[in-house]
Design a protein around this motif. Structure first.
Motif, PDB file in Angstrom:
ATOM      1  N   ARG A   1       0.882  -1.185   0.000  1.00  0.00           N
ATOM      2  CA  ARG A   1       0.000   0.000   0.000  1.00  0.00           C
ATOM      3  C   ARG A   1       0.912   1.225   0.000  1.00  0.00           C
ATOM      4  O   ARG A   1       1.631   1.478   0.967  1.00  0.00           O
ATOM      5  N   ILE A   2       0.886   1.954  -1.115  1.00  0.00           N
ATOM      6  CA  ILE A   2       1.886   3.001  -1.351  1.00  0.00           C
ATOM      7  C   ILE A   2       1.225   4.255  -1.913  1.00  0.00           C
ATOM      8  O   ILE A   2       0.086   4.228  -2.388  1.00  0.00           O
ATOM      9  N   ASP A   3       1.998   5.360  -1.894  1.00  0.00           N
ATOM     10  CA  ASP A   3       1.521   6.580  -2.524  1.00  0.00           C
ATOM     11  C   ASP A   3       1.996   6.621  -3.978  1.00  0.00           C
ATOM     12  O   ASP A   3       2.642   5.695  -4.464  1.00  0.00           O
ATOM     13  N   ARG A   4       1.698   7.710  -4.685  1.00  0.00           N
ATOM     14  CA  ARG A   4       1.997   7.752  -6.122  1.00  0.00           C
ATOM     15  C   ARG A   4       3.488   7.843  -6.411  1.00  0.00           C
ATOM     16  O   ARG A   4       3.908   7.692  -7.560  1.00  0.00           O
ATOM     17  N   ASP A   5       4.304   8.042  -5.365  1.00  0.00           N
ATOM     18  CA  ASP A   5       5.760   8.030  -5.539  1.00  0.00           C
ATOM     19  C   ASP A   5       6.376   6.708  -5.098  1.00  0.00           C
ATOM     20  O   ASP A   5       7.598   6.544  -5.150  1.00  0.00           O
ATOM     21  N   GLY A   6       5.555   5.772  -4.653  1.00  0.00           N
ATOM     22  CA  GLY A   6       6.046   4.473  -4.223  1.00  0.00           C
ATOM     23  C   GLY A   6       6.420   4.389  -2.759  1.00  0.00           C
ATOM     24  O   GLY A   6       6.928   3.353  -2.308  1.00  0.00           O
ATOM     25  N   LYS A   7       6.160   5.442  -1.994  1.00  0.00           N
ATOM     26  CA  LYS A   7       6.495   5.438  -0.576  1.00  0.00           C
ATOM     27  C   LYS A   7       5.384   4.769   0.225  1.00  0.00           C
ATOM     28  O   LYS A   7       4.223   4.760  -0.180  1.00  0.00           O
ATOM     29  N   ALA A   8       5.771   4.210   1.376  1.00  0.00           N
ATOM     30  CA  ALA A   8       4.805   3.533   2.233  1.00  0.00           C
ATOM     31  C   ALA A   8       3.694   4.478   2.645  1.00  0.00           C
ATOM     32  O   ALA A   8       3.949   5.621   3.052  1.00  0.00           O
TER      33      ALA A   8
ATOM     34  N   PRO B   1       4.188  -5.537  10.779  1.00  0.00           N
ATOM     35  CA  PRO B   1       4.894  -5.841  12.025  1.00  0.00           C
ATOM     36  C   PRO B   1       6.285  -5.206  12.064  1.00  0.00           C
ATOM     37  O   PRO B   1       6.871  -4.861  11.034  1.00  0.00           O
ATOM     38  N   SER B   2       6.819  -5.095  13.254  1.00  0.00           N
ATOM     39  CA  SER B   2       8.154  -4.537  13.441  1.00  0.00           C
ATOM     40  C   SER B   2       9.173  -5.310  12.622  1.00  0.00           C
ATOM     41  O   SER B   2       9.159  -6.547  12.606  1.00  0.00           O
ATOM     42  N   GLY B   3      10.038  -4.602  11.917  1.00  0.00           N
ATOM     43  CA  GLY B   3      11.061  -5.224  11.100  1.00  0.00           C
ATOM     44  C   GLY B   3      10.646  -5.471   9.664  1.00  0.00           C
ATOM     45  O   GLY B   3      11.479  -5.844   8.828  1.00  0.00           O
ATOM     46  N   PHE B   4       9.362  -5.284   9.342  1.00  0.00           N
ATOM     47  CA  PHE B   4       8.883  -5.475   7.980  1.00  0.00           C
ATOM     48  C   PHE B   4       9.124  -4.238   7.128  1.00  0.00           C
ATOM     49  O   PHE B   4       9.202  -3.112   7.643  1.00  0.00           O
ATOM     50  N   ASP B   5       9.229  -4.460   5.830  1.00  0.00           N
ATOM     51  CA  ASP B   5       9.247  -3.359   4.891  1.00  0.00           C
ATOM     52  C   ASP B   5       7.986  -2.519   5.132  1.00  0.00           C
ATOM     53  O   ASP B   5       6.876  -3.062   5.154  1.00  0.00           O
ATOM     54  N   PRO B   6       8.114  -1.213   5.314  1.00  0.00           N
ATOM     55  CA  PRO B   6       6.944  -0.405   5.673  1.00  0.00           C
ATOM     56  C   PRO B   6       5.895  -0.299   4.574  1.00  0.00           C
ATOM     57  O   PRO B   6       4.765   0.138   4.840  1.00  0.00           O
ATOM     58  N   ARG B   7       6.242  -0.719   3.343  1.00  0.00           N
ATOM     59  CA  ARG B   7       5.253  -0.685   2.262  1.00  0.00           C
ATOM     60  C   ARG B   7       4.253  -1.832   2.364  1.00  0.00           C
ATOM     61  O   ARG B   7       3.214  -1.810   1.698  1.00  0.00           O
ATOM     62  N   VAL B   8       4.550  -2.825   3.202  1.00  0.00           N
ATOM     63  CA  VAL B   8       3.701  -4.015   3.309  1.00  0.00           C
ATOM     64  C   VAL B   8       2.423  -3.679   4.075  1.00  0.00           C
ATOM     65  O   VAL B   8       2.461  -3.156   5.190  1.00  0.00           O
ATOM     66  N   TYR B   9       1.293  -4.009   3.459  1.00  0.00           N
ATOM     67  CA  TYR B   9      -0.013  -3.863   4.088  1.00  0.00           C
ATOM     68  C   TYR B   9      -0.477  -5.197   4.660  1.00  0.00           C
ATOM     69  O   TYR B   9      -0.942  -5.269   5.794  1.00  0.00           O
ATOM     70  N   THR B  10      -0.370  -6.276   3.863  1.00  0.00           N
ATOM     71  CA  THR B  10      -0.617  -7.631   4.347  1.00  0.00           C
ATOM     72  C   THR B  10       0.443  -8.550   3.758  1.00  0.00           C
ATOM     73  O   THR B  10       1.060  -8.245   2.740  1.00  0.00           O
ATOM     74  N   TYR B  11       0.653  -9.692   4.408  1.00  0.00           N
ATOM     75  CA  TYR B  11       1.700 -10.627   3.991  1.00  0.00           C
ATOM     76  C   TYR B  11       1.176 -12.044   4.126  1.00  0.00           C
ATOM     77  O   TYR B  11       0.020 -12.269   4.498  1.00  0.00           O
ATOM     78  N   GLY B  12       2.024 -13.015   3.779  1.00  0.00           N
ATOM     79  CA  GLY B  12       1.600 -14.406   3.852  1.00  0.00           C
ATOM     80  C   GLY B  12       0.616 -14.785   2.764  1.00  0.00           C
ATOM     81  O   GLY B  12      -0.281 -15.592   2.971  1.00  0.00           O
ATOM     82  N   HIS B  13       0.812 -14.202   1.563  1.00  0.00           N
ATOM     83  CA  HIS B  13      -0.046 -14.522   0.415  1.00  0.00           C
ATOM     84  C   HIS B  13       0.669 -15.488  -0.519  1.00  0.00           C
ATOM     85  O   HIS B  13       1.900 -15.544  -0.586  1.00  0.00           O
ATOM     86  N   ARG B  14      -0.121 -16.201  -1.316  1.00  0.00           N
ATOM     87  CA  ARG B  14       0.412 -17.144  -2.297  1.00  0.00           C
ATOM     88  C   ARG B  14       0.617 -16.466  -3.649  1.00  0.00           C
ATOM     89  O   ARG B  14       1.728 -16.361  -4.138  1.00  0.00           O
ATOM     90  N   ASN B  15      -0.473 -16.036  -4.244  1.00  0.00           N
ATOM     91  CA  ASN B  15      -0.369 -15.362  -5.543  1.00  0.00           C
ATOM     92  C   ASN B  15      -1.656 -14.596  -5.819  1.00  0.00           C
ATOM     93  O   ASN B  15      -2.398 -14.920  -6.749  1.00  0.00           O
ATOM     94  N   PRO B  16      -1.944 -13.568  -5.030  1.00  0.00           N
ATOM     95  CA  PRO B  16      -3.182 -12.826  -5.254  1.00  0.00           C
ATOM     96  C   PRO B  16      -3.125 -12.070  -6.574  1.00  0.00           C
ATOM     97  O   PRO B  16      -2.192 -11.325  -6.829  1.00  0.00           O
ATOM     98  N   GLN B  17      -4.139 -12.296  -7.414  1.00  0.00           N
ATOM     99  CA  GLN B  17      -4.234 -11.548  -8.666  1.00  0.00           C
ATOM    100  C   GLN B  17      -5.564 -10.818  -8.777  1.00  0.00           C
ATOM    101  O   GLN B  17      -5.913 -10.307  -9.845  1.00  0.00           O
TER     102      GLN B  17
END
Length: 402
Positions: free
Chosen positions: A188-195, A202-218
């Protein structure tokens, strides 16, 4: 569960574009202008007059106003999602997701482009995300070639105005739960690609991550009224899932070996185990390698719908909106490309889901199609209120409710 609706609309079918090469996604302007991608060719636009202009070609594509030699296709990878900036009227920005060779051995990128006033060219390419994982080599898995599990849907949330990006696990067991590799995630990012603020990773995650633990959402779409994000993703021989996302949520996919009672797996990826090349009851597969592992991750986001425990290739999804949709107004429609493996029915179709208010359950109505079933890849409601459907066979069609 399967339901019937006597007040459902009756659909009519009109072909909009044909003889395309694997059309992957579409995005509209309010006047009906339609941007669309073809996986191995590039980005084009259909103007309201019906004229098609080829805007940005990939490597070896011809006839485009401009080209980018670093953009390529391989297996499931290539040019995928396209989205229009909410501020397009003033900034002329659109966005595409594509595989690129600029960084070895290849990455997926989200690129921002500026469209000229007469819709005949794009310029000012800016790669706002350049580090999404891509699978460069074949592995010992079903559909195991390069480019597998590549993600690629991008959508702006009309509520918060941020861009959501779905990414795949690339047949790499480490990726979905990894804090800094951004495959197997929703960004989940802004139009410049920033978080975006409030992602809740969670702590230690890339701040751009909104959800994780996915297989291949399309598939990703937003519920009218609440603007809550929902993903649609196809499962590993079992359990296609539609899931309501929450900030920082874990979707519960963890195909690493030597976990949850599993031992070693082919190429360190348990995603198709056990007996990945042979027939196993889908329920047994689900116990061994669950799509949402709530035993390992008690707080994992639980799916609203699991396609009766089957995997049939679920990709595009959108919420239908407007009184013309009658009983389906406010419901989600999902497209299935159809995968008949080990006795599973092929099942290429459109399903309408009535999802509970809390996002924890759903009932299904299968659409009575006005045309033959195909491999449905992308579903987008146009500004005219109709549903536009792209399929792998090379057609974009308009479904009009009546």
């Amino acid at each position: 569960m399967t339901g019937t609706q006597t007040t459902a609309p009756t659909l009519s079918h009109t072909v909009v574009l044909t003889k395309l090469d694997s059309p992957w996604d579409m995005a509209f302007l309010p006047n009906g202008t339609m941007f669309f991608t073809e996986k191995c060719l590039g980005l084009s636009v259909r103007q309201p007059s019906g004229t098609v202009v080829k805007l940005l070609g990939m490597k070896d594509a011809t006839g485009y106003a401009s080209s980018a030699s670093d953009l390529f296709c391989e297996g499931q990878a290539g040019m995928a999602g396209v989205a229009v900036d909410p501020g397009f009227a003033s900034n002329r920005f659109i966005y595409v997701y594509s595989t690129s060779s600029l960084t070895a051995p290849g990455t997926n990128r989200v690129m921002r482009l500026k469209v000229n006033d007469n819709m005949t060219a794009v310029s000012d390419r800016t790669d706002i995300v350049a580090d999404i994982q891509y699978k460069p080599r074949a592995s010992d898995h079903p559909f195991g070639g390069p480019g597998a599990h590549n993600g690629g849907r991008i959508r702006f949330n009309p509520g918060d105005g941020f861009l959501y990006v779905t990414t795949g696990d690339t047949h790499n067991g480490e990726v979905p739960q990894h804090p800094t590799l951004i495959g197997g995630k929703v960004l989940r990012i802004d139009r410049d690609g920033k978080a975006a603020p409030g992602n809740g990773a969670p702590s230690g995650f890339d701040p751009r991550v909104y959800t994780y633990g996915h297989r291949n959402p399309q598939g990703i779409t937003f519920r009218p009224g609440t603007n809550q994000a929902y993903t649609a993703e196809n499962g590993p021989w079992h359990t296609d899932e539609v899931t309501a996302l929450v900030p920082g949520g874990n979707a519960g996919w963890d195909p690493r070996p030597n976990r949850a009672g599993r031992g070693a797996c082919p190429d360190n990826y348990c995603g198709y185990s056990p007996n990945q090349m042979g027939a196993v009851d889908p329920k047994q597969r689900s116990v061994f390698m669950p799509m949402t592992d709530t035993k390992s991750y008690a707080n994992a986001m639980k799916p609203a719908w699991t396609n009766d425990g089957l995997s049939q290739g679920m990709f595009g999804a959108t919420f239908l909106s407007g009184p013309q949709w009658k009983a389906w107004n406010g419901r989600m429609i999902v497209g299935l490309a159809g995968i008949g493996i080990h006795g599973t029915p092929v099942g290429n179709r459109l399903d309408v889901l009535d999802i509970s208010r809390d996002g924890q359950s759903a009932t299904r109505t299968t659409v009575n199609l006005p045309m033959p079933a195909v491999r449905f890849r992308s579903l987008v409601q146009g500004p005219d209120g109709n549903l536009y459907v792209a399929n792998d066979e090379g057609t974009i069609a308009r479904l009009t409710p009546g």
